[in-house]
Design a protein around this motif. Structure first.
Motif, PDB file in Angstrom:
ATOM      1  N   GLN A  26     -15.109 -62.196   2.937  1.00 28.80           N
ATOM      2  CA  GLN A  26     -16.381 -62.466   2.280  1.00 28.80           C
ATOM      3  C   GLN A  26     -17.209 -63.533   3.000  1.00 28.80           C
ATOM      4  O   GLN A  26     -18.358 -63.766   2.633  1.00 28.80           O
ATOM      5  CB  GLN A  26     -16.120 -62.925   0.838  1.00 28.80           C
ATOM      6  CG  GLN A  26     -15.553 -61.847  -0.062  1.00 28.80           C
ATOM      7  CD  GLN A  26     -16.533 -60.699  -0.242  1.00 28.80           C
ATOM      8  OE1 GLN A  26     -17.737 -60.910  -0.372  1.00 28.80           O
ATOM      9  NE2 GLN A  26     -16.025 -59.480  -0.259  1.00 28.80           N
ATOM     10  N   ARG A  29     -20.779 -62.530   4.415  1.00 31.92           N
ATOM     11  CA  ARG A  29     -21.801 -62.372   3.377  1.00 31.92           C
ATOM     12  C   ARG A  29     -22.180 -63.719   2.777  1.00 31.92           C
ATOM     13  O   ARG A  29     -23.359 -63.968   2.459  1.00 31.92           O
ATOM     14  CB  ARG A  29     -21.295 -61.425   2.290  1.00 31.92           C
ATOM     15  CG  ARG A  29     -21.007 -60.030   2.792  1.00 31.92           C
ATOM     16  CD  ARG A  29     -20.425 -59.150   1.722  1.00 31.92           C
ATOM     17  NE  ARG A  29     -21.380 -58.882   0.654  1.00 31.92           N
ATOM     18  CZ  ARG A  29     -21.105 -58.101  -0.384  1.00 31.92           C
ATOM     19  NH1 ARG A  29     -19.901 -57.537  -0.489  1.00 31.92           N
ATOM     20  NH2 ARG A  29     -22.000 -57.894  -1.315  1.00 31.92           N
ATOM     21  N   GLU A  30     -21.193 -64.611   2.605  1.00 33.72           N
ATOM     22  CA  GLU A  30     -21.494 -65.918   2.038  1.00 33.72           C
ATOM     23  C   GLU A  30     -22.320 -66.764   3.009  1.00 33.72           C
ATOM     24  O   GLU A  30     -23.239 -67.476   2.597  1.00 33.72           O
ATOM     25  CB  GLU A  30     -20.193 -66.616   1.662  1.00 33.72           C
ATOM     26  CG  GLU A  30     -19.463 -65.915   0.514  1.00 33.72           C
ATOM     27  CD  GLU A  30     -18.056 -66.439   0.293  1.00 33.72           C
ATOM     28  OE1 GLU A  30     -17.592 -67.247   1.125  1.00 33.72           O
ATOM     29  OE2 GLU A  30     -17.414 -66.043  -0.700  1.00 33.72           O
ATOM     30  N   GLY A  32     -24.317 -65.444   5.143  1.00 30.26           N
ATOM     31  CA  GLY A  32     -25.626 -64.808   5.092  1.00 30.26           C
ATOM     32  C   GLY A  32     -26.462 -65.298   3.924  1.00 30.26           C
ATOM     33  O   GLY A  32     -27.696 -65.203   3.953  1.00 30.26           O
ATOM     34  N   TRP A  88     -26.096 -59.777  -3.588  1.00 26.76           N
ATOM     35  CA  TRP A  88     -25.778 -59.271  -2.252  1.00 26.76           C
ATOM     36  C   TRP A  88     -24.616 -60.043  -1.645  1.00 26.76           C
ATOM     37  O   TRP A  88     -23.823 -59.469  -0.881  1.00 26.76           O
ATOM     38  CB  TRP A  88     -27.016 -59.399  -1.359  1.00 26.76           C
ATOM     39  CG  TRP A  88     -26.769 -58.938   0.048  1.00 26.76           C
ATOM     40  CD1 TRP A  88     -26.869 -57.665   0.533  1.00 26.76           C
ATOM     41  CD2 TRP A  88     -26.360 -59.759   1.150  1.00 26.76           C
ATOM     42  NE1 TRP A  88     -26.548 -57.637   1.858  1.00 26.76           N
ATOM     43  CE2 TRP A  88     -26.229 -58.915   2.273  1.00 26.76           C
ATOM     44  CE3 TRP A  88     -26.096 -61.113   1.298  1.00 26.76           C
ATOM     45  CZ2 TRP A  88     -25.856 -59.377   3.510  1.00 26.76           C
ATOM     46  CZ3 TRP A  88     -25.713 -61.578   2.543  1.00 26.76           C
ATOM     47  CH2 TRP A  88     -25.606 -60.721   3.633  1.00 26.76           C
ATOM     48  N   ALA A  89     -24.486 -61.335  -1.969  1.00 23.89           N
ATOM     49  CA  ALA A  89     -23.396 -62.146  -1.423  1.00 23.89           C
ATOM     50  C   ALA A  89     -22.062 -61.857  -2.081  1.00 23.89           C
ATOM     51  O   ALA A  89     -21.054 -62.458  -1.699  1.00 23.89           O
ATOM     52  CB  ALA A  89     -23.728 -63.633  -1.576  1.00 23.89           C
ATOM     53  N   GLY A  90     -22.037 -60.976  -3.065  1.00 19.88           N
ATOM     54  CA  GLY A  90     -20.768 -60.579  -3.676  1.00 19.88           C
ATOM     55  C   GLY A  90     -20.462 -61.236  -4.999  1.00 19.88           C
ATOM     56  O   GLY A  90     -19.378 -61.016  -5.544  1.00 19.88           O
TER      57      GLY A  90
END
Length: 481
Positions: A26, A29-30, A32, A88-90
Motif C-alpha cells: 500500500q 498509493r499512500e 501518492g 483512492w489511497a485505500g
C-alpha cells in the motif's frame, strides 16, 4: 441449530491482520496521497482565504455575501476532493453529508442562503483553511524527511564520494564513534565508515516507512471522517425517514390490494352467488308446476356454484397460495409459470429447499404473478423468461433477492399512478426494495424486482438492508429474446 442460536453466526467477521508485506504493497498509493498534499493544501488555503475574507470585508456591500457563499461551495469542492483522494489511497469510504434535505426543491434562494445555515459547509471551510493545512504540512514534511534520509542513506556509497570534502564538513561516523567509544583509535576509512552508518540509518527509515505512511494516512482519514463525513444523527434521521416512507408505501400497497380484492369479489363470486340465489328461488317457485324447468335451473345453479368455488380458489391463491406455504418460493414460481398463458422459460438460480420469510415469499410471489399477468394482457409477447437469484452486495455485506420477468413483446411499459406497475413499486418500497424497468418502444421489456433480505436465511447470518441497490440487469441475465 437455528441461526439465532448459533454463536458463530452472530459473531462479526474477523478482519485479517495487516502483515508487513501488505503494508508495503500500500506504500505507493499512500505516498501518492502524501507527496502531493503540500501543493493541494496551499492551493486550498490561498483560494479559500482570498475568497472568504474578501467576502467578509465586502459583506456590508451585499456582494460580499455572494463571495462568502462561493467560499463555502469551494470548500465543499476541496473537501469532496479530499474524500476522493482518501478513497483512492485505500482508506474506507466516508459517507458525505446530505447537503439538501430530502424532498425539498432546490430554489435559487435556498442555493444562495442554504450554505450559510448548514454546519457542514462551515466545517468544510475550517478543514480546508486551517486543519488540513497544518496536518498536511506536518505530514508532508515528515514524509519527505523519511524518504530523503532513507533513500539517501542506503545510496550514500554511490554518490557520497562526489561530494567535495571541506574543512567545515562534519563526519557523522566520527561523531557516533566518539560518542559510543570515547577516545577510540578505530582505523576505518572515513568514507567507508560514513557509508556504513548512512546505510544503517537509511535502512531503519525505509523499514519503518510503511508504518509511518499508514499512521499519517490514518490521521488524515480520522480528521476527514470527523469534519467531512455525515453526522451520526443524520444517519439516524435518514433511517427514520426511510422507514417512514417504507411504512407509508406498505400501507398504500396493502390498501390497493384490499380494494382490488374487494372489487374482484364484487365483480366475480358475489355476482355469481346472487345469480345462484335467484336460480334457487326460481326453482323453488316451479317445484310443483314444472319439474323439468326445476331440473334445468338446478343444473345451472350447480354450474354457478362450481364456477364460484373456482374463482374463490383463484382469489385465495392470490393472497397466500397453499403451495407457497407448503413448498416455498421456488415451487410457487414454478406453479405460476405452469399456469401462464404465455410460455415461460424458468431460470431458477435458487436452492429448491430455500425458505425465506413469509413476507418476502408472499410479496415476491405476488409481484411475479402480477408481472406475468401484465405480459399476458398487454405485451403481445410470445415468450417470457422468469429469472430468480440471490445477490450479495460486497459494500455492505447484504443479500438481495433479484426477480426478473423479461418478454419479447411490444414494450412501452411505464410507471403510471394508480396502475399496476406503480402499485408493484409501492409494494416493494414497503419492503425497502426497488422495481427497475427497461421497456423501450418495440420491446423487449425487462422488469426486475429487487428485495433486501431483512430476515435470516437458513444457515446464514443476518444481513443488513441498505437504502438503495443497483438495478441494472445483471450480466448473467442476457437481454430478453
Amino acid at each position: 441449530m437455528s441461526p439465532a442460536a448459533d454463536p458463530s453466526a452472530a459473531a462479526p467477521p474477523v478482519r485479517p491482520r495487516a502483515t508487513y508485506g501488505s503494508l508495503w504493497r500500500q506504500v505507493p498509493r499512500e505516498l501518492g496521497f502524501l507527496l502531493p498534499t503540500l501543493p493541494i493544501v496551499i492551493a486550498a488555503l490561498t483560494t479559500l482565504s482570498t475568497v472568504f475574507f474578501t467576502g467578509v470585508g465586502l459583506v456590508a456591500m451585499f456582494v460580499g455575501l455572494f463571495l462568502v457563499v462561493a467560499a463555502l461551495y469551494i470548500a465543499r469542492g476541496f473537501g469532496a476532493f479530499e474524500l476522493l483522494r482518501l478513497r483512492w489511497a485505500g482508506r474506507p469510504p466516508i459517507t458525505p453529508p446530505r447537503w439538501a434535505p430530502p424532498g425539498e426543491a432546490a430554489t435559487p434562494l435556498r442555493t444562495i442562503l442554504g450554505p450559510l445555515v448548514n454546519g457542514h459547509y462551515w466545517l468544510y471551510l475550517l478543514h480546508g483553511m486551517v486543519v488540513n493545512f497544518f496536518l498536511g504540512l506536518v505530514s508532508w514534511i515528515v514524509t519527505i524527511v523519511c524518504l530523503s534520509v532513507g533513500l539517501g542513506g542506503v545510496s550514500f556509497w554511490a554518490w557520497g564520494g562526489f561530494v567535495p570534502v571541506g574543512d567545515g564538513r562534519i563526519q557523522l561516523f566520527d561523531l557516533v564513534a566518539d560518542w559510543l567509544v570515547p577516545g577510540n583509535t578505530l582505523s576505518v576509512a572515513p568514507f567507508v565508515g560514513e557509508s556504513i552508518l548512512q546505510f544503517i540509518l537509511g535502512a531503519i527509515f525505509l523499514l519503518t516507512l510503511p508504518y509511518l505512511t499508514r499512521m499519517l494516512l490514518i490521521a488524515h482519514h480520522a480528521t476527514a471522517r470527523v469534519m467531512l463525513g455525515a453526522w451520526p444523527s443524520e444517519a439516524l434521521q435518514r433511517e427514520v425517514a426511510d422507514l417512514s416512507a417504507s411504512r407509508g408505501a406498505a400501507v398504500s400497497a396493502e390498501d390497493q390490494s384490499l380494494r382490488r380484492l374487494e372489487r374482484d369479489i364484487h365483480d366475480g363470486p358475489q355476482q355469481r352467488l346472487v345469480r345462484l340465489q335467484m336460480d334457487l328461488a326460481a326453482a323453488e317457485r316451479k317445484l310443483d308446476t314444472d319439474p323439468e324447468a326445476v331440473r334445468s335451473l338446478l343444473a345451472e345453479a350447480r354450474n354457478q356454484a362450481h364456477e364460484t368455488l373456482e374463482e374463490l380458489r383463484a382469489l385465495s391463491r392470490g393472497l397466500v397460495p397453499p403451495i407457497l406455504q407448503d413448498r416455498g418460493l421456488v415451487a410457487g414460481l414454478e406453479s405460476l409459470a405452469a399456469r401462464s398463458t404465455v410460455p415461460v422459460q424458468l431460470e431458477m438460480n435458487l436452492d429448491p429447499a430455500l425458505r425465506l420469510s413469509s413476507e418476502i415469499e408472499r410479496n415476491a410471489y405476488f409481484v411475479a404473478a402480477e408481472l406475468l399477468t401484465n405480459v399476458a394482457k398487454h405485451a403481445r409477447a410470445t415468450s417470457i423468461r422468469l429469472h430468480a437469484t440471490l445477490r450479495r452486495v460486497p459494500d455492505d455485506d447484504s443479500t438481495w433477492l433479484d426477480l426478473w420477468v423479461m418478454d419479447n413483446g411490444c414494450g412501452g411499459a411505464v410507471f403510471t399512478d394508480g396502475h399496476g406497475l406503480q402499485g408493484l413499486h409501492e409494494r416493494l418500497r414497503g419492503l425497502r426494495g426497488v422495481l427497475s424497468l427497461t421497456s423501450p418502444a418495440g420491446g423487449p421489456t425487462a422488469i426486475g424486482a429487487h428485495i433486501p433480505l431483512a430476515s435470516t436465511l437458513s444457515g446464514s447470518v443476518p444481513v443488513s438492508v441498505p437504502v438503495s441497490v443497483p438495478v441494472s440487469v445483471p450480466a448473467t441475465v442476457p437481454d430478453a429474446a
